[in-house]
Design a protein around this motif. Structure first.
Motif, PDB file in Angstrom:
ATOM      1  N   GLY A   1     -43.124 -28.878 -49.190  1.00 37.11           N
ATOM      2  CA  GLY A   1     -43.898 -27.772 -49.748  1.00 37.11           C
ATOM      3  C   GLY A   1     -44.480 -27.961 -51.018  1.00 37.11           C
ATOM      4  O   GLY A   1     -44.976 -29.136 -51.175  1.00 37.11           O
TER       5      GLY A   1
ATOM      6  N   GLN B   1     -40.494 -19.899 -53.384  1.00 37.86           N
ATOM      7  CA  GLN B   1     -41.204 -21.086 -52.609  1.00 37.86           C
ATOM      8  C   GLN B   1     -41.462 -20.491 -51.278  1.00 37.86           C
ATOM      9  O   GLN B   1     -40.608 -19.493 -50.505  1.00 37.86           O
ATOM     10  CB  GLN B   1     -40.336 -22.168 -52.837  1.00 37.86           C
ATOM     11  CG  GLN B   1     -40.042 -23.042 -53.913  1.00 37.86           C
ATOM     12  CD  GLN B   1     -41.552 -22.904 -54.748  1.00 37.86           C
ATOM     13  OE1 GLN B   1     -41.844 -22.303 -55.766  1.00 37.86           O
ATOM     14  NE2 GLN B   1     -42.430 -24.129 -54.442  1.00 37.86           N
ATOM     15  N   ASP B   2     -42.171 -21.172 -50.725  1.00 36.92           N
ATOM     16  CA  ASP B   2     -42.572 -20.767 -49.059  1.00 36.92           C
ATOM     17  C   ASP B   2     -41.381 -20.628 -48.509  1.00 36.92           C
ATOM     18  O   ASP B   2     -41.202 -19.786 -47.549  1.00 36.92           O
ATOM     19  CB  ASP B   2     -43.434 -21.771 -48.732  1.00 36.92           C
ATOM     20  CG  ASP B   2     -44.179 -21.478 -47.018  1.00 36.92           C
ATOM     21  OD1 ASP B   2     -44.326 -20.153 -46.928  1.00 36.92           O
ATOM     22  OD2 ASP B   2     -44.181 -22.537 -46.297  1.00 36.92           O
TER      23      ASP B   2
ATOM     24  N   HIS C   1     -39.291 -17.608 -48.877  1.00 40.45           N
ATOM     25  CA  HIS C   1     -39.777 -16.472 -48.343  1.00 40.45           C
ATOM     26  C   HIS C   1     -39.587 -16.454 -46.895  1.00 40.45           C
ATOM     27  O   HIS C   1     -39.249 -15.282 -46.412  1.00 40.45           O
ATOM     28  CB  HIS C   1     -41.326 -16.475 -49.005  1.00 40.45           C
ATOM     29  CG  HIS C   1     -42.116 -15.288 -48.266  1.00 40.45           C
ATOM     30  ND1 HIS C   1     -41.829 -13.835 -49.057  1.00 40.45           N
ATOM     31  CD2 HIS C   1     -42.673 -15.075 -47.066  1.00 40.45           C
ATOM     32  CE1 HIS C   1     -42.738 -12.938 -48.178  1.00 40.45           C
ATOM     33  NE2 HIS C   1     -43.151 -13.577 -47.165  1.00 40.45           N
TER      34      HIS C   1
ATOM     35  N   HIS D   1     -46.880 -12.381 -50.829  1.00 42.53           N
ATOM     36  CA  HIS D   1     -46.260 -13.450 -51.294  1.00 42.53           C
ATOM     37  C   HIS D   1     -47.206 -14.404 -51.980  1.00 42.53           C
ATOM     38  O   HIS D   1     -48.166 -14.774 -51.042  1.00 42.53           O
ATOM     39  CB  HIS D   1     -45.642 -14.183 -49.984  1.00 42.53           C
ATOM     40  CG  HIS D   1     -44.755 -15.536 -50.438  1.00 42.53           C
ATOM     41  ND1 HIS D   1     -44.990 -16.526 -49.459  1.00 42.53           N
ATOM     42  CD2 HIS D   1     -44.100 -15.950 -51.234  1.00 42.53           C
ATOM     43  CE1 HIS D   1     -44.395 -17.589 -50.153  1.00 42.53           C
ATOM     44  NE2 HIS D   1     -43.932 -17.042 -51.184  1.00 42.53           N
TER      45      HIS D   1
ATOM     46  N   GLU E   1     -46.582 -17.790 -54.276  1.00 44.63           N
ATOM     47  CA  GLU E   1     -45.664 -18.807 -55.063  1.00 44.63           C
ATOM     48  C   GLU E   1     -46.065 -18.707 -56.628  1.00 44.63           C
ATOM     49  O   GLU E   1     -47.157 -18.464 -56.934  1.00 44.63           O
ATOM     50  CB  GLU E   1     -45.648 -20.061 -54.587  1.00 44.63           C
ATOM     51  CG  GLU E   1     -45.137 -20.493 -53.353  1.00 44.63           C
ATOM     52  CD  GLU E   1     -45.059 -21.981 -53.226  1.00 44.63           C
ATOM     53  OE1 GLU E   1     -45.377 -22.732 -54.050  1.00 44.63           O
ATOM     54  OE2 GLU E   1     -44.418 -22.270 -51.947  1.00 44.63           O
TER      55      GLU E   1
ATOM     56  N   ARG F   1     -45.922 -20.627 -42.105  1.00 45.07           N
ATOM     57  CA  ARG F   1     -46.100 -20.504 -43.691  1.00 45.07           C
ATOM     58  C   ARG F   1     -47.024 -19.760 -43.940  1.00 45.07           C
ATOM     59  O   ARG F   1     -48.210 -19.547 -43.394  1.00 45.07           O
ATOM     60  CB  ARG F   1     -46.678 -22.149 -44.023  1.00 45.07           C
ATOM     61  CG  ARG F   1     -45.604 -23.217 -43.990  1.00 45.07           C
ATOM     62  CD  ARG F   1     -46.224 -24.569 -44.660  1.00 45.07           C
ATOM     63  NE  ARG F   1     -45.004 -25.475 -44.359  1.00 45.07           N
ATOM     64  CZ  ARG F   1     -44.396 -25.727 -45.328  1.00 45.07           C
ATOM     65  NH1 ARG F   1     -44.488 -25.200 -46.419  1.00 45.07           N
ATOM     66  NH2 ARG F   1     -43.336 -26.695 -45.162  1.00 45.07           N
ATOM     67  N   THR F   2     -46.604 -18.651 -44.938  1.00 47.46           N
ATOM     68  CA  THR F   2     -47.743 -17.767 -45.481  1.00 47.46           C
ATOM     69  C   THR F   2     -48.242 -17.779 -47.006  1.00 47.46           C
ATOM     70  O   THR F   2     -48.796 -17.038 -47.602  1.00 47.46           O
ATOM     71  CB  THR F   2     -47.072 -16.420 -45.141  1.00 47.46           C
ATOM     72  OG1 THR F   2     -45.816 -16.322 -46.058  1.00 47.46           O
ATOM     73  CG2 THR F   2     -46.845 -16.087 -43.626  1.00 47.46           C
ATOM     74  N   THR F   3     -47.466 -19.030 -47.638  1.00 44.07           N
ATOM     75  CA  THR F   3     -47.980 -19.052 -49.181  1.00 44.07           C
ATOM     76  C   THR F   3     -49.459 -19.133 -49.227  1.00 44.07           C
ATOM     77  O   THR F   3     -50.209 -19.969 -48.469  1.00 44.07           O
ATOM     78  CB  THR F   3     -47.404 -20.263 -49.545  1.00 44.07           C
ATOM     79  OG1 THR F   3     -45.552 -20.041 -49.306  1.00 44.07           O
ATOM     80  CG2 THR F   3     -47.475 -20.293 -51.217  1.00 44.07           C
TER      81      THR F   3
END
Length: 460
Positions: free
Chosen positions: A228, A376-377, A380, A390, A392, A456-458
């Motif tokens: 991450g 954090q990713d 979430h 979202h 970070e 992952r959507t960050t």
């Protein structure tokens, strides 16, 4: 010397997620392994046992904290043991693979274990021919291995392949040999969640999913797939540790400043950091102040969100220890600490200073307002309020314009959310609120399940 578990004292930094180790060498002297610049706990443990700090070993050039080895050499005359490949620019015994250091009854053998860094060493502790345990630093850690991208994303795969070979080498040690890692739960150097910070070689051969991978490619895919983000200050400290952190010669004192002096620091480009609890900050704070509550994780967010080149002033509560602020800042290289507001917010308001406020909402009052999750990713993805945006916390300053108006900012408990809200407020958002609690509180209040992500959507 008849080494037992009582001769080794782990010293855990809960905020950074790391362990240092104090080893009683049985003759009134001690070895410190991966000690940080904040030596308070180490010195207290040594004093309780009547030990002189004779050796200081660093497994690698740390990115997440400044090493205390130089300070121990200066103050205590400790011999510093470290990798020759690290090219450290201060006095030390430079060790290469298989080199040994005589500790006066015990022996420390260097094992080259690159991966987390190029010059990484693990240190095998021997009592005669008996292999007691290994200080693995950021190579083999409990149920994982430390990240390999701190020298740049372009080298992450190369170093992951080196990490594969290093872990296999360590796995050839006796099953009963102890594993004493530096990085543990809570570390942004990629330690998984969990309470266990030490292990054995045998236990890791059974439980570590990286050691269970069938081949090198699968190992690399798993390790890199779990990476991450990490704090911005990590990119600075490796070189500081190579040169050697400056020796601290002054007490950890934070001067008391008047309201006018605080304003003077701000005019010079300084930042106001409010370390009070979330509810106190919400009720009223200095305009433009950044909320970073004083807790175990204080240093992480200070180093992630604010530069080390600007003077910092702090707003504290009446019962908060300003010495703790200083030590947490010093251990990550923040030394431009101008002072703290004498008298706190009561003094500010008495002098006619303006205040800003941020609404603190219970879960039942969120209603239909948009929610911004700043965790954090991985957090979430594991469960969040449905339809929550979202971003970070570490990326938020660059994406403040993307935050919906009237947003309720959420994290796990409220501290990071208030930090995020303070950043957004400073960027011009005036209609924010912070969720008092986290997604679990929201789900319990509304009787609804949290949403989960498989990708992952960050936004970075």
């Amino acid at each position: 010397m008849g080494f037992t578990d009582e001769h080794l004292i782990p010293l855990v930094d809960e905020g950074l997620g790391n362990s240092a180790y104090l080893v009683d060498l049985g003759d009134g002297s001690a070895l410190a392994v991966d000690a940080s610049r904040d030596l308070r706990a180490l010195r207290a443990a040594a004093e309780r046992r009547g030990l002189t700090l004779r050796f200081a070993a660093d497994t690698h050039l740390h990115a997440d904290f400044l090493s205390g080895a130089v300070q121990l050499g200066h103050d205590d005359g400790a011999t510093v043991l470290a990798s020759a490949a690290g090219r450290r620019a201060f006095p030390h015994v430079a060790l290469a693979d298989a080199d040994e250091a005589d500790l006066g009854g015990l022996t420390l053998r260097a094992l080259a274990t690159p991966g987390h860094t190029d010059e990484h060493l693990s240190f095998l502790l021997l009592d005669g021919v008996r292999e007691l345990g290994v200080f693995t630093g950021g190579s083999l850690i409990v149920d994982s291995a430390a990240r390999t991208d701190l020298l740049g994303a372009d080298r992450a795969e190369e170093l992951a392949r080196a990490q594969y070979r290093s872990l296999r080498r360590l796995a050839t040690l006796p099953d009963e040999a102890a594993v004493w890692p530096t990085h543990g739960a809570g570390s942004f150097c990629s330690a998984p969640a969990g309470r266990e910070r030490t292990s054995t070689i045998g236990a890791q051969k059974q439980a570590n999913p990286l050691l269970a991978e069938a081949d090198e490619d699968a190992f690399v895919a798993r390790l890199l797939g779990g990476l991450g983000s990490y704090p911005a200050y990590f990119d600075r400290l490796t070189e500081v540790n190579r040169r050697g952190p400056a020796v601290l010669t002054v007490a950890a004192v934070l001067p008391a400043l008047t309201v006018d002096e605080i304003e003077g620091v701000r005019v010079e480009g300084g930042h106001v950091v409010d370390v009070r609890p979330v509810a106190d900050f919400a009720a009223g704070h200095v305009p433009g102040a950044i909320s970073i509550p004083l807790r175990a994780q204080f240093a992480t967010w200070l180093g992630w969100l604010l530069p080390d080149t600007s003077p910092l002033v702090f707003v504290t509560g009446a019962d908060q220890d300003v010495t703790e602020i200083v030590w947490q800042a010093w251990k990550i290289g923040y030394e431009r600490l101008a002072g703290h507001l004498a008298g706190g917010m009561p003094a500010w308001t008495a002098a006619g200073g303006d205040q800003q406020h941020i609404e603190l909402l219970s879960a039942e009052r969120v209603g239909g307002r948009p929610v911004l999750d700043v965790r954090q990713d991985a957090e979430h993805a594991a469960g969040h309020i449905p339809a929550a945006a979202h971003i970070e916390l570490g990326d938020l300053a660059e994406h403040a314009d993307d935050v919906p108006r009237d947003a309720v900012v959420a994290c796990g408990h409220g501290e990071r959310a208030m930090t995020a809200a303070s950043l957004l407020q400073r960027a011009g958002h005036t209609d924010l609120a912070v969720l008092d609690g986290g997604p679990d509180d929201w789900a319990a209040t509304h009787g609804r399940a949290l949403a989960h992500d498989t990708e992952r959507t960050t936004r970075r």
